[in-house]
Structure formats: structure tokens, C-alpha cells
Scaffold this active site. Structure first.
Site, PDB file in Angstrom:
ATOM      1  N   TRP B 342       0.837  -1.200   0.000  1.00  0.00           N
ATOM      2  CA  TRP B 342       0.000   0.000   0.000  1.00  0.00           C
ATOM      3  C   TRP B 342       0.874   1.252   0.000  1.00  0.00           C
ATOM      4  O   TRP B 342       0.542   2.260  -0.618  1.00  0.00           O
ATOM      5  CB  TRP B 342      -0.911  -0.012   1.234  1.00  0.00           C
ATOM      6  CG  TRP B 342      -1.752   1.229   1.364  1.00  0.00           C
ATOM      7  CD1 TRP B 342      -2.953   1.479   0.773  1.00  0.00           C
ATOM      8  CD2 TRP B 342      -1.444   2.404   2.129  1.00  0.00           C
ATOM      9  NE1 TRP B 342      -3.414   2.722   1.124  1.00  0.00           N
ATOM     10  CE2 TRP B 342      -2.502   3.317   1.961  1.00  0.00           C
ATOM     11  CE3 TRP B 342      -0.369   2.775   2.945  1.00  0.00           C
ATOM     12  CZ2 TRP B 342      -2.528   4.570   2.567  1.00  0.00           C
ATOM     13  CZ3 TRP B 342      -0.393   4.033   3.551  1.00  0.00           C
ATOM     14  CH2 TRP B 342      -1.461   4.910   3.362  1.00  0.00           C
ATOM     15  N   HIS B 343       2.002   1.162   0.702  1.00  0.00           N
ATOM     16  CA  HIS B 343       2.870   2.339   0.789  1.00  0.00           C
ATOM     17  C   HIS B 343       3.552   2.666  -0.533  1.00  0.00           C
ATOM     18  O   HIS B 343       3.854   3.826  -0.806  1.00  0.00           O
ATOM     19  CB  HIS B 343       3.936   2.128   1.868  1.00  0.00           C
ATOM     20  CG  HIS B 343       3.425   2.352   3.245  1.00  0.00           C
ATOM     21  ND1 HIS B 343       2.850   1.354   3.990  1.00  0.00           N
ATOM     22  CD2 HIS B 343       3.365   3.466   4.022  1.00  0.00           C
ATOM     23  CE1 HIS B 343       2.478   1.845   5.160  1.00  0.00           C
ATOM     24  NE2 HIS B 343       2.766   3.118   5.200  1.00  0.00           N
ATOM     25  N   GLY B 344       3.805   1.672  -1.337  1.00  0.00           N
ATOM     26  CA  GLY B 344       4.470   1.967  -2.597  1.00  0.00           C
ATOM     27  C   GLY B 344       4.646   0.729  -3.440  1.00  0.00           C
ATOM     28  O   GLY B 344       4.724  -0.387  -2.911  1.00  0.00           O
TER      29      GLY B 344
END
Lengths: 366, 489
Positions: B342-344
Site C-alpha cells: 500500500w505504501h508503494g
């Protein structure tokens, strides 16, 4: 509201009452930045923005003739206790060389590391015909690494970095360049707004604030003041850091710098540029800020490279007598204290350096 | 629009007074339009993309409520989730999957060349997608009823203080406040301004000034870094991202409070956590609770209770001894891998997630053996072990690729790499100072401030001096020199 009034009053009546040129803070307050000019053109520059003027000067002299390029650090552009009529070493050297129909120019960057010199040389050698390179190798500057913003510009990047250049391997340069964004027209303070709708509004507001408020317009200086006058001095005070404090060698940075130095030697060889390297002057009336074993090893390394790459190496450590060096205001907390300046000497010192280089150059030119 | 800018200050100076002079209904319109303008200051054309999923979800949520058949409700929910995740995958992960497929094909000697497309990531897409997904899922669960008008719902999804980087709030937390007519309170205004000032200070005076050291360290030739440098960089980036993200959250909380809307805290001295589990009660609290309620618990087959819906309080669920591997460890690792992703769109973030899952698991396994230790030993010993382990997790979070991550982490297990320092002395001094200041800040907050607050004159003097320093530094350092780190997620 009281806090706001206090903050504004402190900036207005305390911080802005000091008149300091923070661009030259690294030189020390008693050292003057001198960049030589001849015939209306600079022969010595300290930033990439002035490069066009330097080229115009070279063209005006005789663009078909190769020049002597001197790369250096702030020792070249800093004149301690400057007096009217003083020149720096490149100014004096230029006057001497002109008798031999030679033209010398210089580019100096504060605390320049050898990787930066390599990039600069590679870039300049595409623009200016260089016959001879003079380069000091400062033991202090082998603690530096990386490339400053000026040297990371696209124009330089595209000329200096090409994939076939194996010289760059292991110089950390590829990584540094990889992080450069292309087509970045935004000024540094607004990097985050690049090409957004907000950019225009922010610039407009910032310009209006600059017009309306002297505090807002002085913010860059105020930031430098906080960093140099407060934090830097506080650090030196807390850790008792003085000019005499021994600066320890940082092994891998040192190796990186020496790799870059070898790359300079190879580049000079490939481009038929005669290379003259010198160990720079340092004041000898006080204990040096180096660990002696490390400094001696550094000098031995340079001798080894001189033998391996065939350049002329000169040791100028002791050519400037103690009386031609100077003092500078303390870089620690507390007013009025003076301390030794190990890097910058007076105008006479510049004359001695120029004369010594000239006599060595004459032998090489013959 | 970036918070750390003159534009945002001017934006607040226009929106907030208008908000307080308007009647309730118009206030919602004002928030809605102001939020679209706020987003449009980044890229106007992306406003339309941002509107797609909330419009569809709003319509589908009403369909769910009207539909009596549970199976059909589920189908509507699945449709919504496919749409939400489909857009997220397209903008954020498509090229990551394509590049990964190309790499795997290369390894297997298959000639697969999926062309690379330059797809611009709409800023904040991960956050507003989570907002709108929590709305439709909670509607399906029967926890909330969709508002009667789109504007109220739109204000929840697009509310400008939380639009691009959270906190990720629940429908119940925001819509009830938006629907209620907020009464003007000077206390709210003062609190809001203070939080904005503290946030700006954390961002422009601290995070932005630590950033060059971190950038310099991570851009160095890896061979020049020692193990001690890797530790230092991990700590430095740990502080940078903490100041940066908690700054954003503080400005978001302050901006909402200027309109009388209360947001929960998103950080609570995370680096003083005494266990990995404790850390996730203190760091990005709204995300950890979102992941728990909408991902972990469903994956673990656990019932999601309504009480979770009312607050975005953080923390991981309690493991039950009776539950088997399939209901604890598999969901744990899967959840954390997804949370990392989700972060990257990079394997480094997946590694980061799995690393955290491992910490949580190991903590869970060793905690039964610590029963005889005193509380103080557990707290202090736990903190001394947890802090460096958490800091180390920032290496994969910041590094460009897995090659860099493995090179840096490998240095930590080689004794010879502990014998030298590869960077200038200042970075070590700053890293040490930051650790000391973090502990000092906690002690001041816990022990000194309550004492100071007993005496009005003393409190006034201390606060005035503290805020004078904060204002001074904000005036001098305020410039949009860098985005908030979480904007890229």
C-alpha cells in the site's frame, strides 16, 4: 499573539541588525573573497553561473591558443586581511605568464573534493582548449564527498556522464547524477511545486511578501544565520572544536577522492593535458589539524601516483612563512576571540605561491 | 495543495472565516468546493478521476441499503471493491506488476517485454480510496447508513485536511460532525492554530533540515558506508519520516479544528514503544486500525465488531492461543505484505511489511517467557530492543531497490564494518541529539508540563516563549522545498 510579536521583534531588532555575508561565512570574517579580472573579463570564477564570462575572456584572448587551467578551493579565492592592491595567486600568475604569451584561468569551489574537480575538468575540457592543468590536492578536502547542486545540472550531466565511460565506475558519480531531475525550472525553494498549479500562485505570493516585508525578503540570510551563527558555533563550543582540532581521515571517502584523482590523471593523459599537482601551503607555526601518520601517508600516496601517472608533483607546504598567514574571528560561541586560519593566507602569500608555480611552470614549458 | 506554503495559509484565511459566517448547509458546500480547489492546486484534471469512485460508491451504497437479498448485497460490494482496487492498481501498481513480470520472464529465459507506460499517480489515491472503501464496507456490514445527499458524503471523502495523506478516518467519525452545526469556539481556533504551527515547525524546521543528510547518505556509494553509518541513516530517516508525517497529521488536525471538527491523534511518541505491538498503537494509528478492521480480521475469519467502527484507534488484534497457524500467522504476514505494498509499488515496501510482521510474531512468541520480569525491566528493556529494530525497518522503506536493502543490511552482520565511520561527523551528532530530544520531549510532556500547567503565569510564560521560537523558525524556514513523504503513497 504575544508569541508572534516576540518572534517578529527578535528577527527585526536582533537578527537583522547583523550585517553578514553568509556566502563567504566559510572563509572566516577576516578573509576577503577575491576573484581576479583582466581586460574586463574574469580569469577566475567561483560558480557555474559565471562560466560564460570566463569563456568570453578566453575567446577574447585567443580562442585558438590553449590555456592553463587552475582548479582549487577557497585558498585560491580567499585573501586573508586583504589590503588595497592585493591580488590572489591566479592574478599574479596571469601577469607573469602573459610575458610568455600564456593565458591562465582558474575555477575554485569552497571545500572542493576531487570528484568535483574531475567533473569540472571533464566539463570544461569540452569548452576550453586546455594545455596545462594545475591542481592542489588538499588533505582536508579528502573528507568531502558528493557533488554540489551547481555540478548536478543537466547541461553538465549530459556531457560528463556517458554510459561508455568506465572511469566513472566506483566514483559514486553515477548515483549522484541519477537523482537529478530533468527539466527542473523551479527555483530551489519551491522544488516541491514543480509544474503544479500551485507553483504560479506561490511564486506570486512570495514575491508580494518579499516586497512587503524586509523580514520575508531576508529569510535566506536568516536561515544561514541560524545554521552558521547559532548551530555551527554551538557545535564547536560544545565539542570544543577549534582550527587545531585534529580532523580524522574518513577512509572510504579518502579512497573515493583518490579514485577521482586517478581519473583526473587519466583524463589529462587522454586529452594531452600536462598535469601539475601540488601539495598546498599550510601554516607551520602551529600544530597542524591532521593526524600526522595519516597526512604522511597521503603525501606518500601522491608520490606513488606521480610515479605511476607521470605528472609533476610539487610540495608547497612551507612556501608561505608564518607571518603571511592570519587570524580569523572565532567560530565558536563567545565574542572577540581570534583563532588561527590554516587555509587562507595574505596577499603576499598569494604572490609567493604564484611565483613558485610560475618558476616550476617555466621549467615545464621549456 | 501543499500545507507548507503561503498558498495554504492564504487558503485557510479565506475558507475559515467564510465557514463560520455561513449557515450549516452552505458550510458543507463550502467544504466540498474548497476541497476540490485544494486538490486542483496540484492537477486540475485529476479532480475528475478522484470523483469517479466516490460517486459510484455512493450510488452502490444506496443500492446495498435498498437490496434485501444478502447475496446481491455482497455482489454489489464486490463490484465496488473491484472498481476501487482496479483504479488503484491501474495508477499505482500496473507498471510494478509489469516490470516484475518482465524480470521473472528474464530469469526464466522467456522473451516477455511488457512495454513501460508513464502513468502519473494521482496524489492521495491510496488515502481517498481507503476512505471510500471503508464507507461501502461499513454500509454492507450495516454499521452506517449512507447520507441522503452526496455533498455530505463527498465532504467526508474529500475533506481537504485529510484528503491527500490522512488520517484515514471512519465514516462515523466525520459525517456526524459534519452534519452537526458546529458552534464557534475561540478555544478551537487557538488549538487549531497551535497544531498548525507545531506541524509546520516539525516539517520546515526539522524534517526538511534532516532530509539533506539522509539524501546524501542514501545517494552515497554503498561501499563507502560502514555498519555504523547504516544504523545512523536508519535512525536519521526514522526521525525524518516521523517529523514529516506527524507534521502533516498535526496540520490536518489543526485545520479541521479551525472548523470545529475533531480528528483523533495519529501519533503518540512511537519511538518510545516498548514492543512492536506497542509501536503500532502509536504510529500512523488510523492506518493500523484500518488494516486491522478491513483486512486482517476478515482474512483471519474474525468477527468485526461495531465498536471498531466508531473510532480509528490503533493497535493490532490480540492473538488467541486456540487459533491455528492459518488463522493467525498467514493472515498476519499477508496483511503486512499488503500494507507494505500500500505504501508503494516496490518490493522494498513488501519487505518492510514482512519485516514488521516478523517482529510482531517474534514478540508474540517470546512474551510468554517474560512473565517473571518486572514491569520496569520490560518497559525499559523492551524499548531498548524495539527502538533500533523499528528504526532498522526504515532502511527498506527508504532504499531505492532490494539490492541496496540487502547490501546495507548485510553490513550489519559483518564485524569489520563496525570499525570505521564513512560520513562526516555532523550526522552522528544530529542522530544522537535527536534520540536525546525525543526522550526529553516525552519526559517534558509527561512530567514537566503538568507541573507548569498548575501555575497560570508560569504556563503563559513558557508557552509564549515556546511558541515565539516556533513562529520564528516557521517564518524563516517556511517554503515548499519538499513534499510530505506520505504524498507519494
Amino acid at each position: 499573539m504575544t508569541a508572534l510579536v516576540l518572534a517578529v521583534a527578535y528577527i527585526k531588532f536582533f537578527m537583522l541588525s547583523y550585517d553578514t555575508n553568509f556566502e563567504d561565512a566559510g572563509l572566516g570574517y577576516d578573509t576577503f573573497r577575491y576573484t581576479a579580472q583582466k581586460g574586463g573579463y574574469p580569469i577566475h570564477i567561483v560558480e557555474m553561473d559565471s562560466l560564460r564570462n570566463l569563456k568570453e575572456g578566453v575567446d577574447n584572448f585567443d580562442s585558438s591558443k590553449p590555456v592553463i587551467l587552475w582548479l582549487g578551493n577557497s585558498q585560491l579565492h580567499g585573501v586573508n586581511q586583504y589590503k588595497q592592491g592585493d591580488q590572489n595567486a591566479i592574478g599574479y600568475l596571469h601577469d607573469s605568464l602573459i610575458l610568455l604569451h600564456k593565458y591562465a584561468v582558474a575555477f575554485s569551489l569552497p571545500n572542493a573534493n576531487l570528484l568535483e574537480h574531475y567533473v569540472l575538468l571533464k566539463y570544461l575540457s569540452g569548452d576550453i582548449k586546455i594545455d596545462q592543468l594545475i591542481i592542489p590536492v588538499f588533505f582536508d578536502d579528502t573528507r568531502e564527498a558528493g557533488l554540489r547542486t551547481d555540478l548536478l545540472r543537466d547541461s553538465i550531466k549530459y556531457r560528463v556522464v556517458d554510459k561508455g565511460d568506465t572511469t566513472l565506475k566506483g566514483l559514486a558519480i553515477t548515483g549522484a547524477y541519477a537523482s537529478v531531475k530533468t527539466g527542473n525550472s523551479t527555483d530551489a525553494d519551491m522544488k516541491a511545486l514543480n509544474a503544479t498549479t500551485q507553483e504560479r500562485v506561490e511564486k506570486y505570493l512570495n514575491d508580494r511578501m518579499n516586497e512587503a516585508s524586509s523580514i520575508w525578503a531576508s529569510r535566506a540570510d536568516l536561515r544561514s544565520m541560524i545554521i552558521y551563527d547559532y548551530l555551527f558555533k554551538l557545535r564547536n563550543f560544545v565539542f570544543n572544536i577549534t582550527p587545531n582540532t585534529k580532523r580524522k581521515l574518513i577512509p572510504l571517502r579518502y579512497n573515493q577522492n583518490m579514485d577521482a584523482f586517478k581519473a583526473i590523471c587519466r583524463l589529462c593523459h587522454e586529452n594531452n593535458i600536462k598535469l601539475m599537482v601540488y601539495i598546498p601551503p599550510i601554516r607551520n607555526d602551529a600544530e597542524q589539524p591532521y593526524i600526522q601518520e595519516e597526512y604522511q601517508r597521503f603525501k606518500r600516496d601522491l608520490e606513488d601516483y606521480s610515479n605511476a601517472y607521470g605528472f609533476s608533483l610539487h610540495n608547497y607546504e612551507n612556501i608561505v612563512p608564518a607571518e603571511y598567514w592570519g587570524l580569523k574571528k572565532s567560530t565558536s560561541l563567545g565574542e572577540g576571540k581570534m583563532e588561527l586560519d590554516f587555509m587562507h593566507f595574505q596577499g603576499v602569500g598569494h604572490r609567493l605561491l604564484a611565483d613558485t608555480i610560475f618558476s616550476n611552470l617555466k621549467e615545464m614549458i621549456r | 495543495m501543499i500545507f507548507n506554503s503561503l498558498t495554504y495559509i492564504l487558503f485557510l484565511l479565506i475558507v475559515i472565516p467564510l465557514y463560520w459566517v455561513m449557515p450549516q448547509r452552505q458550510r458543507l458546500w463550502l467544504i466540498f468546493i474548497a476541497s476540490l480547489i485544494f486538490y486542483g492546486f496540484w492537477r486540475v484534471e485529476f479532480i475528475f478521476i478522484m470523483l469517479i469512485t466516490p460517486l459510484v460508491d455512493y450510488y452502490l451504497a444506496h443500492k446495498i441499503v435498498q437490496e434485501p437479498n444478502r447475496d446481491k448485497q455482497r455482489r454489489i460490494l464486490v463490484l465496488s471493491i473491484i472498481l476501487n482496487l482496479g483504479l488503484l492498481v491501474y495508477f499505482k501498481y500496473l507498471m510494478f506488476f509489469a516490470d516484475s513480470a518482465n524480470s521473472i520472464a528474464d530469469l526464466l529465459g522467456i522473451n516477455l517485454k511488457i512495454p513501460h507506460l508513464d502513468i502519473m499517480l494521482p496524489i492521495g489515491i491510496s488515502f481517498y480510496t481507503f476512505h471510500t472503501m471503508s464507507f461501502i464496507i461499513d454500509t454492507y456490514r450495516g454499521f452506517v447508513k449512507p447520507p441522503k445527499d452526496f455533498i455530505t458524503y463527498g465532504c467526508y471523502v474529500f475533506f481537504f485536511p485529510q484528503l491527500v495523506a490522512g488520517p484515514i478516518l471512519r465514516v462515523g467519525e466525520v459525517i456526524s460532525q459534519l452534519q452537526m452545526k458546529q458552534e464557534y469556539s475561540s478555544d478551537d481556533i487557538v488549538y487549531g492554530i497551535r497544531r498548525i504551527l507545531i506541524g509546520l515547525f516539525l516539517k520546515v524546521a526539522l524534517a526538511d533540515n534532516i532530509a539533506p543528510f539522509v539524501d546524501d547518505g542514501f545517494s552515497q556509494d554503498l561501499t563507502s558506508l560502514s555498519a555504523l553509518d547504516v544504523w545512523t541513516l536508519a535512525f536519521m530517516f526514522g526521525f525524518q519520516i516521523y517529523f514529516d508525517f506527524s507534521a502533516y497529521s498535526s496540520i490536518a488536525i489543526g485545520s479541521a479544528r479551525l472548523m470545529g471538527i475533531k480528528f483523533p491523534e495519529n501519533f503518540n511518541f512511537p519511538y518510545l514503544a516498548n514492543s512492536p505491538r506497542d509501536f503500532w498503537k502509536r504510529w500512523h494509528i488510523s492506518l493500523s486500525s484500518w488494516i486491522r478492521d478491513y483486512l486482517y480480521l476478515p482474512l483471519a475469519g474474525q468477527h468485526v465488531r461495531d465498536r471498531y467502527n466508531s473510532k480509528s484507534e490503533g493497535g493490532l488484534p490480540t492473538f488467541k492461543e486456540s487459533e491455528g497457524v492459518s488463522k493467525t500467522f498467514v493472515p498476519l504476514f499477508l496483511t503486512w505484505a499488503i500494507m507494505g505494498l500500500w505504501h508503494g509499488a516496490n518490493w522494498t515496501f513488501v519487505f518492510w511489511g514482512v519485516y514488521h510482521a516478523t517482529l510482531v510474531l517474534v514478540h508474540r512468541l517470546i512474551i510468554p517467557f517474560s512473565g517473571k520480569l518486572s514491569k520496569n525491566v520490560l518497559n525499559i528493556g523492551g524499548w531498548m530492543i524495539t527502538m533500533p529494530l523499528i528504526m532498522l525497518s526504515w532502511i527498506p522503506f527508504r532504499a531505492a531497490n532490494m539490492q541496496v536493502v540487502t547490501s546495507m543490511l548485510m553490513k550489519l552482520v559483518q564485524p569489520s564494518q563496525y570499525l570505521y565511520l564513512g560520513m562526516r561527523e555532523n550526522i552522528y551528532i544530529i542522530a544522537a541529539l535527536l534520540i536525546i530530544l525525543t526522550i526529553a520531549a516525552y519526559l517534558v510532556d509527561k512530567y514537566l508540563l503538568p507541573l507548569i500547567y498548575r501555575n497560570y503565569t508560569l504556563r503563559f510564560s513558557v508557552e509564549t516563549i515556546a511558541f515565539a521560537i516556533i513562529i520564528l523558525l516557521v517564518i524563516i524556514f517556511l517554503r515548499p522545498i519538499s513534499q510530505f513523504i506520505y504524498f507519494q503513497f
